[in-house]
Structures are given as C-alpha cells and as structure tokens.
Design an enzyme around this catalytic site. Structure first.
Site, short mmCIF file in Angstrom:
data_model
loop_
_atom_site.label_atom_id
_atom_site.label_comp_id
_atom_site.label_asym_id
_atom_site.label_seq_id
_atom_site.Cartn_x
_atom_site.Cartn_y
_atom_site.Cartn_z
N CYS A 140 12.85 -7.62 14.55
CA CYS A 140 14.25 -7.17 14.63
C CYS A 140 14.46 -6.05 15.65
O CYS A 140 15.59 -5.61 15.86
CB CYS A 140 14.77 -6.76 13.25
SG CYS A 140 14.05 -5.21 12.63
N HIS A 199 -2.94 -5.31 -4.14
CA HIS A 199 -2.51 -4.00 -3.66
C HIS A 199 -2.20 -3.99 -2.16
O HIS A 199 -2.16 -2.93 -1.54
CB HIS A 199 -3.58 -2.94 -3.96
CG HIS A 199 -3.73 -2.63 -5.43
ND1 HIS A 199 -4.77 -1.92 -5.96
CD2 HIS A 199 -2.93 -2.96 -6.48
CE1 HIS A 199 -4.62 -1.81 -7.28
NE2 HIS A 199 -3.51 -2.45 -7.62
#
Ligand code: APR
Length: 237
Positions: free
Chosen positions: A142, A112
């Site tokens: 990025c 999970h």
C-alpha cells in the site's frame, strides 16, 4: 507407545537452543537482557518502535548464522514417517525462528508469529522478508510508511490459529511437548486439555518444567539427542 499414528508436537525455545538461538527464561536468556514489556508488548512498541524493530532485526539477522539441529530434523522425519504409515502429525511451535521449516517439517503452526514475516497494520498485508525494518519502513503493497510491525504475537495479544490447534489436540493420540518451560499460556495449557481428553502425553525438556507434573512421562535431557531417540521408538514401534 507403539503404533501411534496421530501426534501433536508442541515446541519451544529449548529445541532451538542447540542451534545457537537463545532461550527466553534460562540463565543468560533473552529476557535477562531485554525487558519483556519493552520489546514484546504492544505498549512497548508504541512507546519505542525503533527499539522494538532493532530487537527483531537482530533476531532475524541471527537466523542467517544458525542451522537446524538433529531435533528439528528428527521431527521432519517423524512427520514423513507417520504419513507413510497413514498417520498424521501437527507441529505447533511457539518459536519465531524458521528452523523447523529448514529442518524439513511441513505442517507447522507458528502460534507466536514468525521473524521473517512483517505485517502492515495500514492494509493488513503480511509479507516475507529477511531484511531490516525501521519505524519509517514502507509497505510494499500500500506504500504507506510507518505502519510495518514485526508479525510476532506479543504479550497481551491472541496467538494464531488457536481453533486449528485445539482441533489437532482433540484428534491426536499423543501430545508431546519439547523444550518449553510451560510458563506461557495458552501453549502451557494444551497438555491439560490433552489429558482431560484421555490422550497420552510426553514431555522432553532439559529440566523439569512448570508443567511437568501434568505429563504421563517426562524425559530430561537435550532435545538434540532425546527427540531422535523418541522418534525412532515411534517409527519402529
Ligand atoms: N533441550 C531441551 N530443552 C532445553 C534445551 C535443550 N537443549 N535447552 C533449554 N531447554 C529448555 C529449558 O530448560 C526451558 O525449560 O527449554 C525451555 C525454554 O523455556 P523458555 O525460555 O521459557 O522458552 P519457551 O517455553 O519457548 O517460551 C514460551 O515465552 O517469551 C515468550 O513468546 C515467547 O514463545 C516464547 C514463550
């Protein structure tokens, strides 16, 4: 259960309860204070990302105040002990805390997700952090702002590494579930898969769970004590 060498262990929030981390569905559990649909679904995140980041920031901060308990440590001991005997253990956890790692376990599948992992949905980069995030956080790879989400599997999303988990269940001799209510699939269904393949099954939980009737044996009580006792049985068996 003597001379068993290949074991799959599935853990849930109950194994971390004695470390001071709240479970989800017990009285006073997390889902009483925070509606699941608001903080643990993609729709909730889209509607109010600030709330969702604050929820997981708080959970991440909690990690700094807790430590592994004897149940986490016993599972690490079991993993090492089985390897020494030429065996193998796969630890599948539904928990997003890092107490199994800190307890010394190595072969861990966080089906999970993990509180200390963040996911940039712009470039798909995932990175470790113990810090805080907001809807404006910038990706360290990025440089795009506003695309970082907690690396948590929310309701309606696919749990991680299902193929590896199913292979591990197929190849084990014994499947053990510890501290989980058996309310959430697919994790809750692994005992049935194990049984249909002829594996031994054991449940260790504070109380009877929704899936107790699927197990060959259920031991009721606190994980901190019962897991250590069971691990000794396996390693001395
Ligand atoms: N020792 C053993 N078991 C315990 C202890 C303890 N000290 N304390 C509580 N438990 C048991 C409870 O009796 C309960 O059955 O742990 C179980 C915890 O159940 P949940 O709160 O439902 O947690 P879990 O089964 O891990 O939830 C599964 O649901 O909300 C999602 O993604 C979340 O991974 C989570 C998933």
């Amino acid at each position: 259960m003597t001379k068993i060498k290949n074991i799959v262990v599935l853990t849930g929030a109950g194994i971390s309860a004695e470390s001071g981390i709240k479970t989800f569905r017990d009285t006073g559990g997390l889902w009483e204070d925070y509606p699941v649909e608001q903080v643990a679904t993609p729709q909730g995140y889209a509607a109010d990302p600030d709330l969702v980041h604050r929820f997981y920031n708080a959970r991440r901060k909690d990690l700094k105040t807790v430590k592994p308990n004897p149940a986490h440590e016993a599972l690490a001991r079991l993993e090492k002990g089985l390897i020494e005997k030429g065996g193998y253990m796969t630890l599948i956890t539904q928990n997003v805390d890092d107490l199994h790692e800190r307890g010394g376990s190595e072969n861990i599948i966080h089906m999970h997700g993990e509180l200390t992992s963040q996911w940039c949905t712009a470039c798909q980069h995932k990175f470790y952090s113990q810090g805080e995030f907001t809807p404006k956080s910038i990706c360290p790879k990025c440089d795009v702002a506003g695309k970082i989400r907690p690396d948590i599997v929310w309701f309606g999303e696919m749990p991680y590494r299902m193929d590896t988990i199913e292979l591990a269940v197929m190849n084990c001799e014994l499947f053990v579930s510890i501290g989980t209510s058996g309310a959430v699939y697919p994790a809750a269904g692994y005992v049935q898969m194990a049984r249909s393949l002829g594996k031994q099954t054991l449940e260790i939980n504070l109380e009877r769970s929704e899936g107790s009737h699927h197990f060959h044996e259920t031991r009721q009580g606190k994980a901190g004590k019962l897991v250590s006792v069971w691990v000794d049985e396996i390693l001395n068996g």
